[in-house]
Design an enzyme around this catalytic site. Structure first.
Site, PDB file in Angstrom:
ATOM      1  N   ASN A   1      20.993  -3.482 -17.309  1.00 43.37           N
ATOM      2  CA  ASN A   1      22.324  -3.165 -16.773  1.00 43.37           C
ATOM      3  C   ASN A   1      22.456  -1.689 -16.421  1.00 43.37           C
ATOM      4  O   ASN A   1      23.206  -1.328 -15.500  1.00 43.37           O
ATOM      5  CB  ASN A   1      23.403  -3.573 -17.778  1.00 43.37           C
ATOM      6  CG  ASN A   1      23.674  -5.065 -17.724  1.00 43.37           C
ATOM      7  OD1 ASN A   1      22.998  -5.809 -17.016  1.00 43.37           O
ATOM      8  ND2 ASN A   1      24.679  -5.520 -18.469  1.00 43.37           N
TER       9      ASN A   1
ATOM     10  N   GLY B   1       8.473  -1.256 -18.067  1.00 46.76           N
ATOM     11  CA  GLY B   1       9.794  -1.876 -18.120  1.00 46.76           C
ATOM     12  C   GLY B   1      10.346  -2.128 -16.734  1.00 46.76           C
ATOM     13  O   GLY B   1       9.694  -2.742 -15.887  1.00 46.76           O
ATOM     14  N   SER B   2      11.546  -1.628 -16.467  1.00 41.65           N
ATOM     15  CA  SER B   2      12.212  -1.855 -15.188  1.00 41.65           C
ATOM     16  C   SER B   2      11.657  -0.986 -14.060  1.00 41.65           C
ATOM     17  O   SER B   2      12.024  -1.187 -12.902  1.00 41.65           O
ATOM     18  CB  SER B   2      13.716  -1.580 -15.325  1.00 41.65           C
ATOM     19  OG  SER B   2      14.320  -2.498 -16.220  1.00 41.65           O
TER      20      SER B   2
ATOM     21  N   GLN C   1      48.464 -17.227 -33.158  1.00 38.78           N
ATOM     22  CA  GLN C   1      48.678 -16.423 -31.956  1.00 38.78           C
ATOM     23  C   GLN C   1      47.454 -15.603 -31.568  1.00 38.78           C
ATOM     24  O   GLN C   1      47.112 -15.509 -30.386  1.00 38.78           O
ATOM     25  CB  GLN C   1      49.884 -15.488 -32.149  1.00 38.78           C
ATOM     26  CG  GLN C   1      50.238 -14.717 -30.875  1.00 38.78           C
ATOM     27  CD  GLN C   1      51.398 -13.767 -31.090  1.00 38.78           C
ATOM     28  OE1 GLN C   1      51.248 -12.760 -31.774  1.00 38.78           O
ATOM     29  NE2 GLN C   1      52.548 -14.094 -30.528  1.00 38.78           N
TER      30      GLN C   1
ATOM     31  N   GLU D   1      16.934 -13.153  -7.334  1.00 34.53           N
ATOM     32  CA  GLU D   1      16.723 -13.254  -8.782  1.00 34.53           C
ATOM     33  C   GLU D   1      17.982 -12.862  -9.529  1.00 34.53           C
ATOM     34  O   GLU D   1      18.386 -13.522 -10.485  1.00 34.53           O
ATOM     35  CB  GLU D   1      15.566 -12.356  -9.210  1.00 34.53           C
ATOM     36  CG  GLU D   1      15.342 -12.345 -10.716  1.00 34.53           C
ATOM     37  CD  GLU D   1      14.158 -11.503 -11.155  1.00 34.53           C
ATOM     38  OE1 GLU D   1      13.919 -11.417 -12.369  1.00 34.53           O
ATOM     39  OE2 GLU D   1      13.477 -10.932 -10.278  1.00 34.53           O
ATOM     40  N   ARG D   2      18.628 -11.801  -9.069  1.00 34.51           N
ATOM     41  CA  ARG D   2      19.793 -11.292  -9.802  1.00 34.51           C
ATOM     42  C   ARG D   2      21.015 -12.178  -9.630  1.00 34.51           C
ATOM     43  O   ARG D   2      21.782 -12.368 -10.589  1.00 34.51           O
ATOM     44  CB  ARG D   2      20.055  -9.845  -9.379  1.00 34.51           C
ATOM     45  CG  ARG D   2      19.005  -8.919  -9.970  1.00 34.51           C
ATOM     46  CD  ARG D   2      18.993  -7.521  -9.403  1.00 34.51           C
ATOM     47  NE  ARG D   2      17.931  -6.754 -10.068  1.00 34.51           N
ATOM     48  CZ  ARG D   2      17.413  -5.628  -9.604  1.00 34.51           C
ATOM     49  NH1 ARG D   2      17.844  -5.129  -8.458  1.00 34.51           N
ATOM     50  NH2 ARG D   2      16.457  -5.005 -10.278  1.00 34.51           N
TER      51      ARG D   2
ATOM     52  N   GLU E   1       5.329  -4.407 -17.009  1.00 37.48           N
ATOM     53  CA  GLU E   1       4.168  -3.960 -17.766  1.00 37.48           C
ATOM     54  C   GLU E   1       4.603  -3.293 -19.070  1.00 37.48           C
ATOM     55  O   GLU E   1       5.753  -2.836 -19.180  1.00 37.48           O
ATOM     56  CB  GLU E   1       3.332  -2.990 -16.932  1.00 37.48           C
ATOM     57  CG  GLU E   1       2.755  -3.642 -15.689  1.00 37.48           C
ATOM     58  CD  GLU E   1       1.755  -2.778 -14.947  1.00 37.48           C
ATOM     59  OE1 GLU E   1       1.061  -3.306 -14.077  1.00 37.48           O
ATOM     60  OE2 GLU E   1       1.670  -1.563 -15.254  1.00 37.48           O
ATOM     61  N   PRO E   2       3.702  -3.231 -20.057  1.00 38.12           N
ATOM     62  CA  PRO E   2       4.071  -2.682 -21.367  1.00 38.12           C
ATOM     63  C   PRO E   2       4.655  -1.273 -21.313  1.00 38.12           C
ATOM     64  O   PRO E   2       5.552  -0.941 -22.082  1.00 38.12           O
ATOM     65  CB  PRO E   2       2.743  -2.701 -22.128  1.00 38.12           C
ATOM     66  CG  PRO E   2       1.954  -3.801 -21.498  1.00 38.12           C
ATOM     67  CD  PRO E   2       2.329  -3.780 -20.044  1.00 38.12           C
TER      68      PRO E   2
ATOM     69  N   GLY F   1      16.057  -6.312 -14.411  1.00 34.50           N
ATOM     70  CA  GLY F   1      16.583  -4.961 -14.259  1.00 34.50           C
ATOM     71  C   GLY F   1      17.702  -4.773 -15.256  1.00 34.50           C
ATOM     72  O   GLY F   1      18.685  -5.514 -15.247  1.00 34.50           O
TER      73      GLY F   1
END
Length: 381
Positions: free
Chosen positions: A368, A133-134, A281, A244-245, A129-130, A366
Site C-alpha cells: 500500500n 520485494g516490490s 447501540q 492484477e491490482r 525476489e528475496p 505492490g
C-alpha cells in the site's frame, strides 16, 4: 444501491459459478486447509467448468469472453468462499495467462494455452525476489546468452502456485547495463533441468494457497521461451499490473462483504443480557458504518471494473482501488472479529481465518505504501 455494471449474461454466468462452487469447492474447503494445497482435481474440475479460460480465445480451448466483467463476477463469487480462492485462480487465469494470450507467439499459444484452460498446466508468475520485494526494477535473476541459448540463474520468493505450478513466467535481467530496460520474461517449465522449488512457505493465513521459493541453477532455454519482446519485460509487467491490482481489489471488497454479512447474522443470533447483541447501540452503529464502508468501496470497484472492461483503467486508478480496498477489508474484518468476541479468535470460525487471510492484501501486488507513492507522483510530487 442497485449495481448496474452487469447484464443478464454476466448474471447467468454468476449462477453457473455459484453452482460449481457449491457443488465442488465448498464441500472440500476444510480438506484444502488441512492439506495446505489444492489438488490437481480442483484445477481440472475448474477447467472443465470453463472457469480458467475466460479470456483465452476459443481456438485454444478457452471461452473467448473478451469482457473483464465475467472475470470480475467469478472473482466476486470466489471471494465469498475465502481469500485464497481468487488468489490462486486469479494468479493462474487473470494475472499470468494474459501474458501468453497477449504477448505469446502462435507456437507458444498452441503449446500452452489449451492446458492452461483445462487446468492441466498450472501457472505462476516469478517477479518477487528475496532482496527486492516490490522493487521489480532491482531484480537480480539473470539470463545470460550462451550461443543459441539463455542460461538463467537466480531465485524468486512468495510465489503463489509456485509449489505446484507447471509453468512459471519469470522475469530475468538480460542486459545489466540497461536497468529496467534490460529485463526479459521467460516461460520456464518446472520439468526443466536446473529448476527447483524450495520449501512450501509457512504463512500466517491462506493455508489453502501454496506459496514457495523458486530456484534457477543454469536453467537453459531458447528464444522460444521468451514472452513478449527482448528487454521489454519490465514494461510488459507494468502494463499488466493494473489488471492484477483491480482483480485484488475486487476480491478484497467481496471477501469483506461476505464476512460482514455473516457477522450481521451472528449479531442477530447471539444473545447477551436478554437481547441480540446487534440491538446494542454501539454494535448497531458500528455495523451501520461497516455496511456503508463496504458499499461505498464496492461502488468505486464497479466503476473501475467498467473502466477496465473498456480498456480505460489507468495504473494510478488501479493503485487507488488496491490500497483502499485492502485497507477497508482489514478494518471491516477486524471489527467483525471484535463483534464475535472470543469466538472471533477461534480458527473454527470463518471470521478468524478471514482476519488472518486478509492481512497480506496490504502487502502483495505492490504494498500500500507503493500504491500511495504512485498516486503521489501523479499529483506532481
Amino acid at each position: 444501491m442497485k449495481r448496474d455494471i452487469y447484464n443478464e449474461d454476466h448474471e447467468s454466468f454468476r449462477e453457473s459459478a455459484r453452482t460449481w462452487i457449491d457443488r465442488s469447492v465448498t464441500p472440500n474447503a476444510e480438506k484444502y486447509i488441512q492439506e495446505k494445497s489444492l489438488p490437481r482435481e480442483f484445477w481440472t474440475d475448474a477447467g472443465a467448468q470453463g472457469m480458467l479460460g475466460l479470456a483465452i480465445p476459443e481456438e485454444y480451448g478457452g471461452a473467448g469472453a473478451d469482457d473483464f466483467r465475467f472475470n470480475a463476477v467469478l472473482t466476486e463469487e470466489m471471494a465469498k468462499v475465502g481469500a485464497w480462492m481468487p488468489t490462486c485462480v486469479g494468479i493462474h487465469a487473470d494475472i499470468t495467462a494474459p501474458y501468453i494470450v497477449e504477448l505469446g507467439t502462435e507456437e507458444q499459444k498452441q503449446r500452452w494455452l489449451p492446458g492452461v484452460a483445462s487446468g492441466e498446466i498450472l501457472l505462476g508468475i516469478g517477479m518477487t525476489e528475496p532482496s527486492g520485494g516490490s522493487d521489480l526494477a532491482a531484480l537480480k535473476t539473470t539470463a545470460v546468452r550462451d550461443g543459441d541459448e539463455w542460461v538463467i540463474n537466480g531465485s524468486k520468493t512468495f510465489i503463489t502456485n509456485g509449489y505446484s505450478g507447471d509453468l512459471i513466467i519469470t522475469a530475468a535481467r538480460t542486459d545489466p547495463e540497461k536497468g529496467p530496460k534490460g529485463i526479459t520474461l521467460f516461460a520456464l517449465e518446472a520439468t526443466q533441468e536446473g529448476f527447483s522449488r524450495g520449501r512450501k512457505l509457512d504463512k500466517v493465513g491462506m493455508e489453502e494457497s501454496d506459496t514457495s521459493e523458486l530456484f534457477f541453477e543454469n536453467v537453459r532455454v531458447t528464444d522460444a521461451e521468451i514472452i513478449g519482446e527482448l528487454n521489454m519485460g519490465f514494461i510488459h509487467m507494468m502494463q499488466k499490473l493494473p489488471q492484477e491490482r483491480i482483480a485484488c481489489a475486487i476480491a478484497n471488497t467481496h471477501h469483506a462483504k461476505q464476512i460482514l454479512a455473516e457477522t450481521i447474522q451472528y449479531a442477530k443470533d447471539r444473545q447477551a443480557f436478554g437481547q441480540s447483541i446487534g440491538r446494542f447501540q454501539h454494535i448497531k452503529f458500528l455495523l451501520a458504518e461497516l455496511v456503508t464502508q463496504v458499499e461505498v468501496c464496492e461502488a468505486y470497484m464497479d466503476k473501475c471494473v467498467a473502466a477496465h472492461a473498456e480498456g480505460q483503467l489507468s495504473a494510478v486508478e488501479a493503485a487507488k482501488a488496491k490500497w483502499w480496498s485492502s485497507q477497508m477489508q482489514n478494518e471491516v474484518i477486524d471489527h467483525c472479529v471484535q463483534i464475535h468476541g472470543g469466538y472471533g479468535f477461534m480458527n473454527e470460525y470463518r471470521v478468524a481465518r478471514a482476519w488472518r487471510d486478509a492481512r497480506v492484501t496490504k502487502i502483495w501486488a505492490g504494498s500500500n505504501e507503493i500504491m500511495k507513492e504512485l498516486i503521489g507522483r501523479e499529483l506532481g510530487f
